[in-house]
Each structure stands twice: as C-alpha cells, then as structure tokens.
Design an enzyme around this catalytic site. Structure first.
Site, PDB file in Angstrom:
ATOM      1  N   ASP A  34      -1.258  26.242 -21.320  1.00 34.80           N
ATOM      2  CA  ASP A  34      -1.269  27.601 -21.861  1.00 34.80           C
ATOM      3  C   ASP A  34      -2.663  28.203 -21.729  1.00 34.80           C
ATOM      4  O   ASP A  34      -3.664  27.593 -22.131  1.00 34.80           O
ATOM      5  CB  ASP A  34      -0.849  27.553 -23.332  1.00 34.80           C
ATOM      6  N   CYS A  36      10.278  14.439 -63.943  1.00 34.88           N
ATOM      7  CA  CYS A  36       9.294  15.511 -63.789  1.00 34.88           C
ATOM      8  C   CYS A  36       8.620  15.446 -62.432  1.00 34.88           C
ATOM      9  O   CYS A  36       8.747  14.476 -61.683  1.00 34.88           O
ATOM     10  CB  CYS A  36       8.197  15.387 -64.855  1.00 34.88           C
TER      11      CYS A  36
END
Length: 473
Positions: A432, A34
């Site tokens: 940038d 599970c």
C-alpha cells in the site's frame, strides 16, 4: 479459558478496570457476580469464584451486581482476536443469531454439530450457546426496561424471550428482582417510540479523534456522516432499518463510554445494533496490550506515546466494506466516497444496498471502468449464492481465499476486507502506497519485502500498526 486464581484475585483486590470483561468475580457469601473493578466487593479468598463469562456465572447460580452492572462491561477482546470456532461463535451469538436461527443455525454457520459446538463453548467460556444467548437476552431486556416506555410484555418478546413467564423468571434470577424493580430504580423516558439511549463501555484509552477522522473521511453521502464529534449512520438490521448516533466521551476506567442513540424500526434489533456499533468502533479492544507491544519498536514509540489508544475502525456490514475496497482501488478517498454515494442513491434503499440489490442495479449506477463494475457484481453474486461469507462469524482464511478467487480482487482488497469486515487484528498491507509513505516518515523501510519483514515483530497487532502508518503518511 484458563483463569489463574492469583492473577484474577490481584486484579479484583486492586479493582483493576483493565480486566473488566476478561472475567467475572462471583462471591459465594452474597450470591452476586461483579466486574473485577466493582467498588462494592472486598471478598475473602475462600468466598471467591472466577468465571470467563457472565453466562457462566449465571449458570452457576449467581445474580448480577446492581451497582457495577457486570453485563455492561466491555466484551472480552479475546473474541475479536481469535479466528477459531469459539471466537466466531461468540461474535455470532453477540449479533443475535441464536435468537433468530436457534442453536442449529449457529452450528451450521460455524460448521460443527450442535453437540460439539456446545462442548467447545462450555470448555472455553463456561456456558453453552443457549446460556450465552439467555444472558444476552437478559441484558437487552434490562436496557429496554430502563430506557424505554415499552410495556413489559412487549419487552419480553423484543428481547427474544419465548414467553412473559420466561422473561420474568430470567430477570428475577439474573438481577435479583422482577422487571418492575429495574424500571422503578432506573427508568428514563425517551422522547419517541423506538429510541434507545445507552452507554457503550470501552477500555481506555480511546483515541476518538483518530477514529472519527477515519470514518468521517470515508463517510458515504446519504448513509453516514461525522458532525461535531458524533458519528451518524443508517443501518440495515435483521428486522428492519435503523439509525445510530455514536459520540465517544472522555472518561477513565468504568466511566469511559460512547453515548449511543439508536432509532430502531423494530426493538428486536437492539442486540445486533449494539454488537455492530461496538465492532465498528473497536470498543472491545485491549489498547494497553496493543500499545504495549507496538511501543517497544523504536520507530513507533513516539506515535504510540503521542496518540495512545488508536483503534482499528471495523464495519457494520461486510458487503458494504468489500464494495468500498473494490471501488477504492487506485483512486482517491474523496473519489471513492462520491462513487459509493452514487451507488447507494441509485439503489434507493435506507442505508447501503445489500448484495441482492446490487445485482439488480443498472450499469449507470456504477460510474467506473466496466471491469471494476463487473468485479462488484461478481462479488454481490458470490455473496447471494453463499460462495463468499462476509458475515461477522466468517472464517477469516476462507474469506480471503474466496475473495481472491474472484476476478478483479487481489491481496490488498482481500486483506482490507479481512481487517475491517472480519475484524482480523493482524493484517498488514506492505504494498500500500500510504503505508510505505507512513513507514518512510517514521524511519522504517519502505520497500515492501523489507517492511513486511520488519512488521513481523508487531504480530498479532499489525492491523493497529497499519492504521498508525496511514496516519503518519
């Protein structure tokens, strides 16, 4: 992968959904495995085994729980973070490379012998490439059985099985019953052939508005769009074209998912389509780990608190992303979109053209300076001849080196491609302009060297910090 028993058991005992996909819980008394958060299990310590992958649990003889659907859990974020051979191999297996090219093809792509690759995967994830691919085939088959009207024999071959008998045996072993049982329990008819509706699970929180805003602002006309909270685009997959619609839906824990509608020309492309959509939306990320680190920086703390779960928008096609980066050099985002739309329209293909198609386009298909046009053509030729690898399993360092070796491609472009196409979570672009503006707005240094030095504390999640700086520009 080392799994500490006590830590894993505490996660299972508290049904902690944050660990879904990190490991799987098997119970010897039931023979079932599970997700850690499964509400159906309260196992005794003596009966519990932990495995790093669903394939490892299946290899040990356990079958999947029908209640929690452990095969539908988010993937381990480790494979997106890691740039080593195992991480690259796991991404390629997820994209269906073993089904298309076999283990020899996978080994060739990562640069190791089949035997050595098998040893590495068994040591790290508890199963070799064939077992991992088999687990993926079983999941693909389950989705097709439950969501389409295809005959079971068609599904067997569409999912990658070599025979109907192999398909039947695998489904029975993995899910504890024949394929017809899955259809009887969950079957939902679809309105047309080739359409698959499914849920793509993720670990909350997910900041869907930020993700859709990023993708929508950069959407290439004729290829993709964002409409009313749904991202739509065309894809070029190994066996043909496809269209996808992805709608992030709010939810908590196991209910958090993206509703996906896939229109496939060939249903054999289901697994790679799902893998690419998950990567595009960064659905296997661990947002609590990312935000937990970035939130310790005083300058980022408020934006993390205000917008938890910001993801790094990735890519469905590495070449397309690289062309985006080159076209976008020193021009606005709207102008970039317009030019990319012209290129796509000129190619006349479904979706964005591949590298081979771009090498054949005339000059007038590139409304840009000649030098930039030749950079795109140089990239396309490098991809065609194999000197630059933009696939999901590319080595990130080699990719950056190969890109900057091409005329017209610098560090910014290579870093952007590494972040979005190769999925590097630790890219930072201090030169940038928008990054520097965002840094200044948050009270951070905006001079590149000082900003880069400050960002060292954000490792290994600098790509996520980068997105946040762009959002605060």
């Amino acid at each position: 992968m080392e799994l500490e028993f006590e830590r894993c058991y505490r996660a299972v005992d508290s049904r902690d959904q944050r660990f879904d996909g990190w490991f799987y819980t098997a119970v010897t008394s039931t023979g079932i495995y599970c997700k850690p958060s499964c509400p159906a299990i309260t196992p005794k310590r003596a009966n519990v085994r932990f495995y790093p992958s669903a394939a490892a649990a299946q290899r040990a003889g356990f079958r999947a729980c029908r209640r929690c659907r452990p095969d539908a859990a988010p993937g381990s974020p480790e494979w997106d973070v890691r740039a080593d051979t195992v991480g690259r191999a796991m991404r390629l297996i997820g994209d269906g490379v073993v089904d298309r090219e076999g283990v020899p093809g996978l080994a060739s792509r990562v640069g190791y012998t089949e035997r050595h690759l098998h040893r590495m995967l068994v040591a790290e994830v508890g199963a070799g490439p064939l077992a991992l691919a088999r687990a993926q085939r079983a999941q693909t088959a389950r989705i097709l059985v439950e969501t389409t009207d295809l005959g079971l024999a068609e599904i067997a071959f569409a999912a990658g099985f070599g025979s109907v008998r192999q398909f039947n045996d695998t489904i029975k072993e993995v899910y504890g019953g024949p394929p017809s049982t899955l259809r009887e329990a969950k079957h939902r008819k679809t309105p047309e052939a080739g359409v698959v509706n499914l849920r793509l699970a993720y670990r909350p929180p997910l900041n869907a508005p930020a993700l859709l805003e990023f993708l929508g602002d950069r959407a290439i006309p004729g290829v993709e769009e964002v409409v009313d909270g749904t991202y739509k685009r065309s894809l070029t997959l190994p066996h043909g074209a496809a269209e996808v619609e992805l709608t992030p839906l709010p939810g908590h824990g196991g209910g958090a998912h993206v509703a996906a509608t896939l229109r496939l020309k060939d249903v054999r492309d289901l697994a790679p389509a799902v893998a690419r959509c998950r990567r595009l939306l960064d659905l296997d990320a661990d947002p609590e780990a990312v935000d937990g680190l970035l939130g310790t920086d005083h300058a980022l703390a408020k934006t993390v608190e205000k917008e938890p779960g910001v993801r790094v928008p990735r890519a469905v096609d590495g070449f397309e992303t690289a062309v985006r980066a080159i076209v976008g050099q020193q021009i606005s985002v709207p102008a970039t979109r317009t030019i990319l739309g012209r290129i796509a329209k000129s190619a006349g293909t479904a979706g964005f053209p591949d590298a081979a198609a771009v090498t054949e386009l005339p000059d007038e298909a590139f409304p840009m300076p000649a030098a930039r046009r030749e950079t795109i053509r140089g990239l396309a030729q490098a991809v065609v001849d194999g000197s630059v690898d933009l696939d999901l399993g590319a080595d990130r360092e080699e990719l950056v080196q190969g890109l900057v070796a091409l005329p017209g491609i610098g560090a910014w472009t290579a870093g952007y491609v590494a972040m979005r196409a190769a999925g590097d979570p630790d890219v930072f672009l201090p030169t940038d302009l928008a990054v520097r503006r965002g840094a200044k707005a948050l009270g951070l240094p905006d001079e590149p060297k000082a900003l880069e030095a400050h960002a060292a504390a954000w490792r290994p999640w600098r790509s996520y910090a980068l997105i946040r700086l762009w959002r605060n520009a």
